[in-house]
Structure formats: C-alpha cells, structure tokens
Write an enzyme that holds these catalytic residues in place. Sequence first.
Site, PDB file in Angstrom:
ATOM      1  CG  ASP A  92      -2.167  -0.835   1.035  1.00  0.00           C
ATOM      2  OD1 ASP A  92      -2.947  -0.516   0.128  1.00  0.00           O
ATOM      3  OD2 ASP A  92      -2.350  -1.807   1.776  1.00  0.00           O
TER       4      ASP A  92
ATOM      5  CD  GLU B 242      -7.008  -3.442   0.002  1.00  0.00           C
ATOM      6  OE1 GLU B 242      -7.018  -4.282   0.911  1.00  0.00           O
ATOM      7  OE2 GLU B 242      -6.195  -2.501  -0.055  1.00  0.00           O
TER       8      GLU B 242
ATOM      9  CG  HIS C 241     -11.203  -2.707   2.179  1.00  0.00           C
ATOM     10  ND1 HIS C 241     -11.291  -1.980   3.338  1.00  0.00           N
ATOM     11  CD2 HIS C 241      -9.929  -3.171   2.134  1.00  0.00           C
ATOM     12  CE1 HIS C 241     -10.120  -1.978   3.954  1.00  0.00           C
ATOM     13  NE2 HIS C 241      -9.280  -2.700   3.249  1.00  0.00           N
TER      14      HIS C 241
ATOM     15  CG  HIS D  33     -10.364  -7.149   2.470  1.00  0.00           C
ATOM     16  ND1 HIS D  33     -10.412  -6.673   3.756  1.00  0.00           N
ATOM     17  CD2 HIS D  33      -9.190  -6.720   1.960  1.00  0.00           C
ATOM     18  CE1 HIS D  33      -9.311  -5.988   4.009  1.00  0.00           C
ATOM     19  NE2 HIS D  33      -8.553  -6.003   2.939  1.00  0.00           N
TER      20      HIS D  33
ATOM     21  CG  HIS E 105      -3.999  -8.334   1.301  1.00  0.00           C
ATOM     22  ND1 HIS E 105      -4.853  -8.306   0.230  1.00  0.00           N
ATOM     23  CD2 HIS E 105      -4.453  -7.366   2.151  1.00  0.00           C
ATOM     24  CE1 HIS E 105      -5.779  -7.382   0.417  1.00  0.00           C
ATOM     25  NE2 HIS E 105      -5.559  -6.796   1.585  1.00  0.00           N
TER      26      HIS E 105
ATOM     27  CG  ASP F 211      -2.016  -5.167   4.019  1.00  0.00           C
ATOM     28  OD1 ASP F 211      -1.984  -4.233   3.204  1.00  0.00           O
ATOM     29  OD2 ASP F 211      -2.975  -5.365   4.782  1.00  0.00           O
TER      30      ASP F 211
END
Length: 418
Positions: A47, A152, A179, A220, A241, A349
């Site tokens: 990120d 994402e 998410h 997620h 992730h 992440d």
Amino acid sequence: MIRRLLASVAVAAFATAAHTSVWAQSAGEARVLEILKTTPLIDGHNDLPWALRQQYGNDVYAVDLTTDLEATTQLHTDIARLRAGGVGGQFWSVYVPASLTPLEAVEETFEQIDTAKRIIAAHPDVFGLATTADQVDAVFASGRIASLIGMEGGYSIDDSLALLREFHRAGARYMTLTHSKTTTWADSATDAPKWGGLSPFGEDVVREMNRLGMMVDVSHVSEDTMLDAMRVSDAPVIFSHSSARAITAHPRNVPDRVLRMMPEDGGIVMINLAPGFVSERVRAWNADRAGEEARLKTLNPGDPTAVEAGLTAWSAAHPTPEATLADVVAHIQHVRQVAGVDHVGLGADFDGIGSLPEGMTGVDAYPRILAALMDAGWTEADIRKIAGENLLRVMRAVEAAAASKASERPSLAKPTAG
C-alpha cells in the site's frame, strides 16, 4: 582457579554458539537471495501509494525512496529495502476507503493508479510497469522490479462494467471484490451479509474480469463470496493478502474448507503479515480491546476523554502481545499442508498495516521468512514456488482464460434492484 577456567570455557562456548547461530541465519538468508536472483519474489499487496497519499500528499518525491527510510519515516517500503529483501515483482495496491461515495471511490482509485505509475516513472532504473506474466519476466530479467497494479475494493467500479474495463485499460490486473464493507453486489468478511455471497450482478463482474484477464481477488470477502467466486470464475482466484483461519480465527483469513478447494481451483493464497491476522494472541487482544472500548462508551456517553482514559488504563494493564516470525511460518506451513505447495505465496500488506511481526520492519523481511522455511525443510524448488512461480502460473492461467474469450463481446450487465 579451576572455577575461573571453567567459567572462561563456558563463556567461550556461548560466544562460539552465538556466532554460529548468527552465521547460520546469515548464510540461510544469503542462500535465499541467491535463489531470488533467478526467480522473482513477487509480493501480492503493498500500500505504498496509499501511504504516500496519506502522509505526503501524493508527492512521490516528498521522500527519497532510494534510501533506507526505516529510521526517518513510518514507511515500510523504499528501494534500498526492496533490494535488500530480494523483491523482484510488486503489486502496488490502489486502495481507497470503503466509506467513500461511489463517485469519490472512482476518482480516488484513478488517482491512486496515477500515483503508482508516478512511483514507477520516478525511478525507471528500478521499476518497470508489467501487465502480463511475460512482462514480469522481461522486467525482472532487465534487473528491475516488475511493478503491477491491484485494485482493492469492488465499490470503485460504481456498479459499472464499463468502469471495470477502464481500470483494466489503466493497468489494474486484479480487483479485490470487497474491502471492509459489503458492496451492492458482494458480501464482505467484516460486515453484515446481504447477498449470501455474490449477487447476480456480482457474478457478472467475475465473468467480465475473466473475459478481460483480470484476476479475481477474494481477500476481504466472506466465505460465501469466496465460494461463489470460485464457482463462477473460469480462471483461478487469488487471495492477494490473507492468512489461514485455522491458525488465527479472524474472519479475514481463509478457512480450511476453501483451502482444500485450491488445488482444483488452481489459485493461490498470499500470506499477510498483519499481526491480528497471523497471531491468535494479537487477534484476541484486539477483540478484547474493542469490547472494552464499547463498554466504556456505554458507561461514558458523550465523554470521549473518559473513554480514552479508560482505554489507556486498560492497555497499561493488558500489554499488547507481538506476532512473531514463527506465527508467519505457521500460516505458510498450514496453507501448504492443506492446499499444497503450489497454492501459497506472499502478500504482506506492507504500508497498509500499522504494525508488523517482531523483528520485521519492512520489505527487507522476505529473506528471513524464506530462510526460516528452508530451516523447516523447504527445498529450493519449494522456495521458488512461494516466491513467484505460483503467482506467475496463476497469471498465465488467467491470461489464457481471457484469450479463450477473445471473441466474446463486453458485458452490458447492470445490477437489478434488491
């Protein structure tokens, strides 16, 4: 005299053992780095674009990414540590919060893609944009870090498959379907379900991603959404992730029921380093703290100062536990045991989480993780698979599925009311 002699021998033996331990660890990491010279380590989720947006106003020149920034910034990522970590490929996440309006999410996601591309353009000797597996190989062969883009949060397409196609044209090669919040077409792992997985339009989204050659990312999402995505998709899915729920009972992690389906699906679970996802002790502590915060808010309505004071006192009495390298290894080993060595990867992440496991401070942590796996019996061939070969295989399978659909027209599906 004899006691002094024995003491000196003991000290010497301890020093020799300590030196041997350090040497062995360094040798293991050096061996890993040799492997990573010919097989790209590809991380599924970083990120840094979001961290630059939040901390530096999207200015990719606000910090010198060529230097080690560990001591001077909160960043987990810089070029010095990417090189030290043997990173050969990186999916830059173009995350925006689920709290945005649909229009804001669309705008800010395109801005995040722009930020990722500006990072690449600012350091052309280090990074090269890649949108296919062959391009990853070519950039890596040039001595640079292959840079890919992953979205994402499916809310960024604002229920428009035309926008999905535009994001693909802009370079996005995976999209995480949700998410933290359930969307208008898919249930999140951390929100109340609405669809029991995917809505009919959610299924259309997956099919259009297959047609485009865009990987379906089910990190997620709820378990039902995972199962629906795997059922509908003609190509392997990815968890960009995530970690193993059997080891840490977080709803964001992958249950064994799904792991057992990965060999048939052909997909990959890329292990996340977030302490609350890899350590059951940290997850439980976080849950207890959230419960205490809710209790304090009930007792002190409209008094945030009292709530904060109570939380400070609670935290002092309940020190935060730390996740460890052993925790991370346990998740990798579990995914290998249940799904197989062909279905595990790395998606740390970095710069999207507030803390890291003990002894890990950034993207230079990979040799330590992989050396620990080798100490546990993983072969060089195994290390090459988790580092990058598994993900490249999935990318090629997704690309092949898209090639088989080249004659299909773009979908004009729209969500129905419900």
